[in-house]
Scaffold this active site. Structure first.
Site, PDB file in Angstrom:
ATOM      1  N   SER A 105      42.448  52.650  52.681  1.00  0.00           N
ATOM      2  CA  SER A 105      41.932  51.398  52.123  1.00  0.00           C
ATOM      3  C   SER A 105      42.254  51.230  50.641  1.00  0.00           C
ATOM      4  O   SER A 105      42.229  50.108  50.137  1.00  0.00           O
ATOM      5  CB  SER A 105      40.419  51.318  52.312  1.00  0.00           C
ATOM      6  OG  SER A 105      39.796  52.455  51.763  1.00  0.00           O
ATOM      7  N   HIS A 125      34.948  51.399  47.504  1.00  0.00           N
ATOM      8  CA  HIS A 125      36.206  50.951  46.893  1.00  0.00           C
ATOM      9  C   HIS A 125      35.982  50.438  45.481  1.00  0.00           C
ATOM     10  O   HIS A 125      34.883  50.008  45.138  1.00  0.00           O
ATOM     11  CB  HIS A 125      36.830  49.863  47.764  1.00  0.00           C
ATOM     12  CG  HIS A 125      36.929  50.283  49.206  1.00  0.00           C
ATOM     13  ND1 HIS A 125      36.005  49.911  50.153  1.00  0.00           N
ATOM     14  CD2 HIS A 125      37.816  51.092  49.827  1.00  0.00           C
ATOM     15  CE1 HIS A 125      36.330  50.463  51.312  1.00  0.00           C
ATOM     16  NE2 HIS A 125      37.417  51.184  51.146  1.00  0.00           N
ATOM     17  N   ASP A 150      32.142  48.017  46.397  1.00  0.00           N
ATOM     18  CA  ASP A 150      31.241  47.983  47.559  1.00  0.00           C
ATOM     19  C   ASP A 150      30.643  49.351  47.881  1.00  0.00           C
ATOM     20  O   ASP A 150      30.149  49.568  48.965  1.00  0.00           O
ATOM     21  CB  ASP A 150      31.997  47.450  48.779  1.00  0.00           C
ATOM     22  CG  ASP A 150      33.218  48.303  49.093  1.00  0.00           C
ATOM     23  OD1 ASP A 150      33.430  49.337  48.418  1.00  0.00           O
ATOM     24  OD2 ASP A 150      33.978  47.954  50.012  1.00  0.00           O
TER      25      ASP A 150
END
Ligand SMILES: *[C@@H]1O[C@H](CO)[C@@H](O)[C@H](O)[C@H]1NC(C)=O
Ligand SMILES: *[C@@H]1O[C@H](CO)[C@@H](O)[C@H](O)[C@H]1NC(C)=O
Ligand SMILES: *[C@@H]1O[C@H](CO)[C@@H](O)[C@H](O)[C@H]1NC(C)=O
Length: 380
Positions: free
Chosen positions: A37, A345, A342
């Site tokens: 990610s 990240h 979040d």
């Protein structure tokens, strides 16, 4: 105000880091990216495995854009610095995505080791490499047919001249802490890196000659890990990060660095660059206020309020019924004050900071110096 401080910082960096060693050329026609990610620009979402909600993407793309952030990722800033367009996700099939300047195989949740029944993401490193092999074979096949896809596909030489970027391993380590002891995790690192090496070798054998490898960040400083593993203060270091997670990350990086050294010796016709993301992120978290940030650990978009504003049951943008009450994980009022977007990240502001540090050339092995033109192209 925070932004201003940051610009000054970056300008200072430019002026103090000019006289440096070796020069590296960034004139790559294309970039092929592999990872999780940290650099996924839409694969997991395109695969239909996860949906990202607003306010993801709010600060730059104005919609979630497939990225786990409020805006751009490190890979976006690096593409920008190389004067290349943002990378399209390999699995993004709608809207005639162009892969001329490269392709992104990174997928959120992916690991270096093969996925298991409990993995979020099936696109582990080996699968991403296979996707690349399929991509390349298909491109060459279409070119051989004499079709003119010059607007959408790379030409054959782009595969040898292109830059192969990697940012993966975080989920192998962070995920393992849910079922293994620290000693078991540390002992598994050579196996993880052997799998990584296998993938790199395939890319080299296919003609890849420019490798750019990010090490893994300070996992122990991620809100998610502090919330789950840092409830006992004795497990935290002086920055409020979980010590065991950072210890695992450091050993992984030590061995990853050794692997890149080995490959530098072995692949004498290739450029293999190791980039120390850990040090940059740890410096940011340690001295955040100097760089114009106010919150090093607390998540901007989450639920629960201070000190962490993180609840593993509810992701950024979600509304859920908890304890019989409907609650929403909302974004904070100014995400540029936060390092963590979040809880897992980084914010665009943090990603921009990390990218500007990468482009000083001082955090890579070999270091590089001809970064002036690239830094100036970064938009602040
Ligand atoms: C392919 O098309 C582009 C315009 O889309 C053109 O510039 C190029 O010359 C064409 N190449 C060939 C080999 O026909
Ligand atoms: C943060 O700032 C302090 C004080 O200037 C410095 O000693 C330290 O090396 C910096 N970085 C980290 C990662 O602690
Ligand atoms: C749910 O209620 C329990 C007991 O009142 C409380 O400890 C917990 O923090 C609540 N959880 C949430 C998400 O509000």
């Amino acid at each position: 105000m925070a932004t201003k401080t940051r610009i000054l910082q970056i300008l200072t960096l430019i002026s103090i880091s000019l006289p440096l060693a070796k020069s590296i050329h960034f004139d790559h026609p294309a970039v092929f990216n592999f990872g999780d990610s940290n650099s996924d620009t839409g694969n997991l979402v395109s695969a239909g495995i996860e949906t990202l909600l607003s306010p993801n993407g709010q600060i730059y793309f104005k919609n979630p854009s497939g990225r786990y952030s409020d805006g751009r990722l490190i890979v976006d800033f690096l593409m920008n610095a190389m004067e290349l367009p943002f990378l399209n996700a390999y699995l993004d099939s709608v809207g005639l995505p162009s892969f001329k300047k490269g392709c992104n195989f990174a997928a959120a949740g992916s690991t270096i080791l093969p996925a298991t029944a409990t993995s979020i993401c099936p696109f582990s490193f080996g699968i991403q490499v296979n996707q690349f092999l399929r991509f390349k074979a298909r491109v060459l096949e279409l070119l051989a047919k004499g079709k003119n896809f010059s607007k959408y596909l790379p030409t054959e030489d782009f595969f040898s001249k292109g830059l192969y970027m990697f940012d993966i391993g975080q989920n192998d380590l962070a995920g393992a802490f849910y079922s293994q002891t620290l000693d078991q995790i540390l002992a598994s690192i050579p196996t993880i890196l052997a799998e990584f090496e296998t993938g790199l070798k395939k890319l080299y054998d296919q003609g890849g000659r420019n490798f750019w490898i990010h090490n893994t960040g300070p996992l122990g400083c991620l809100t998610q890990n502090v919330a789950k593993f840092g409830t006992n203060p004795s497990r935290l270091d002086e920055r409020g990060c979980v010590s065991s997670h950072n210890e695992a990350a450091k050993l992984f990086n030590l061995q990853l660095h050794a692997l890149t050294k080995k490959l530098q010796g072995q692949y004498t016709d290739a450029n293999v660059v190791y980039v120390d993301i850990f040090s940059i992120k740890y410096e940011l978290i340690s001295n955040y206020s100097r760089y114009g940030f106010e919150q090093p650990i607390m998540a901007c978009c989450g639920y629960g309020g201070p000190p962490l504003n993180y609840d593993s049951q509810i992701t950024c943008g979600q509304t859920k019924t908890l304890n019989g009450t409907s609650v929403t994980a909302k974004g904070c009022s100014d995400s540029t004050d936060y390092v963590s977007w979040d809880g897992i990240h980084y914010t665009e502001a943090a990603n921009q900071f990390v990218s500007s540090k990468i482009l000083t050339g001082k955090y890579s092995d070999p270091p590089f110096s001809d970064k002036m033109p690239f830094l100036l192209k970064l938009k602040f």
